[in-house]
Design an enzyme around this catalytic site. Structure first.
Site, short mmCIF file in Angstrom:
data_model
loop_
_atom_site.label_atom_id
_atom_site.label_comp_id
_atom_site.label_asym_id
_atom_site.label_seq_id
_atom_site.Cartn_x
_atom_site.Cartn_y
_atom_site.Cartn_z
CE LYS A 183 39.18 31.45 49.37
NZ LYS A 183 39.55 32.66 49.33
C1 E4P Z 1 40.51 35.23 47.32
O1 E4P Z 1 39.97 34.72 47.64
C2 E4P Z 1 41.18 35.98 48.15
O2 E4P Z 1 40.23 36.47 49.59
C3 E4P Z 1 41.62 37.24 48.68
O3 E4P Z 1 41.72 37.76 47.12
C4 E4P Z 1 43.23 37.45 48.51
O4 E4P Z 1 43.88 38.50 48.18
P1 E4P Z 1 44.90 39.24 48.87
O5 E4P Z 1 46.41 39.09 47.89
O6 E4P Z 1 44.59 41.19 48.52
O7 E4P Z 1 44.92 39.16 50.36
#
Ligand code: E4P
Length: 219
Positions: free
Chosen positions: A83
């Site tokens: 990522k």
């Molecule tokens: C995606 O890969 C992220 O880890 C995640 O969906 C972030 O979500 P949040 O806005 O609830 O922290």
């Protein structure tokens, strides 16, 4: 269509894996920090707890630092998807990694332009953050998913859209309706997917009727 658990908790991952329909796991630095373990040790455990892709984020913010961390993460297992944040440096690193055939997930996407650049960089996945966008501007998260779907289809990009930052079941269902390739959601949302109060009521009636008739199930 893939359904990922957004978590770095091994307990949650094992619980969700037992359901039989989870396709993989996504993590982020906040989730990893909450798990309170060494990053590589934790990732090895997550990789062995699921058969699907495991998204693991770099922490460096410069292109070369990201590339070094991405190469380290990717050698932890074939399932690893690196990522990278949707920044100038992150997109440049994504381009290099895509040429090296390392799978990538460009994260923190909040606009159509960012999603377009992630696809042009050759990302395997892009992660538009629906909930965080809608915290600022209602409806815009879903609009973004829809515009990304149209653009990727029109321009024949292979990058898969992961609807991320889900806040509730309605986000999940509208993402599916829009035709995203994947959704990642926390356990409390995924737990709701199989449930409906009419299913519970219907099952109760079936069982009551059966038992009232004094029937036996054949052996
Ligand atoms: C995606 O890969 C992220 O880890 C995640 O969906 C972030 O979500 P949040 O806005 O609830 O922290």
């Amino acid at each position: 269509m893939q359904i990922f658990l957004d978590s770095a908790s091994l307990d949650e991952i094992r619980l969700a894996e037992a359901w039989g329909w989870i396709d993989g796991v996504t993590t982020n630095p906040t989730l990893v920090a909450a798990a309170g373990k060494n990053y590589d040790e934790l990732l090895r455990e997550i990789i062995s707890a699921t058969k699907g892709p495991v998204s693991a984020e770099v922490i460096a913010t410069d292109k070369n630092g990201m590339l070094a961390q991405a190469r380290f993460l990717s050698q932890l297992g074939k399932q690893v998807v690196v990522k990278l944040p949707c920044t100038t440096e992150g997109l440049a690193a994504t381009r290099v990694l895509s040429q090296e055939k390392i799978k990538t997930n460009v994260t923190l996407i909040f606009s159509l332009s960012q999603g377009l650049l992630a696809a042009k960089a050759g990302a395997t996945y892009c992660s538009p953050f629906v909930g965080r966008l809608e915290d600022q501007a209602p409806q815009q998260g879903e609009e973004l998913l829809s515009h990304l779907r149209t653009a990727y289809d029109d321009y024949h990009f292979q990058t898969k859209i992961i609807a991320a930052s889900m806040r509730h079941l309605a986000h999940f269902e509208s993402a599916v309706g829009i035709g995203v390739d994947a959704v990642t959601a926390p356990l409390h949302i995924l737990e709701k997917l199989s449930k409906h109060h009419l299913t519970d009521l219907g099952l109760q009636k079936f069982l009551d009727d059966w038992h009232r008739a004094n029937l036996k199930f054949p052996n």
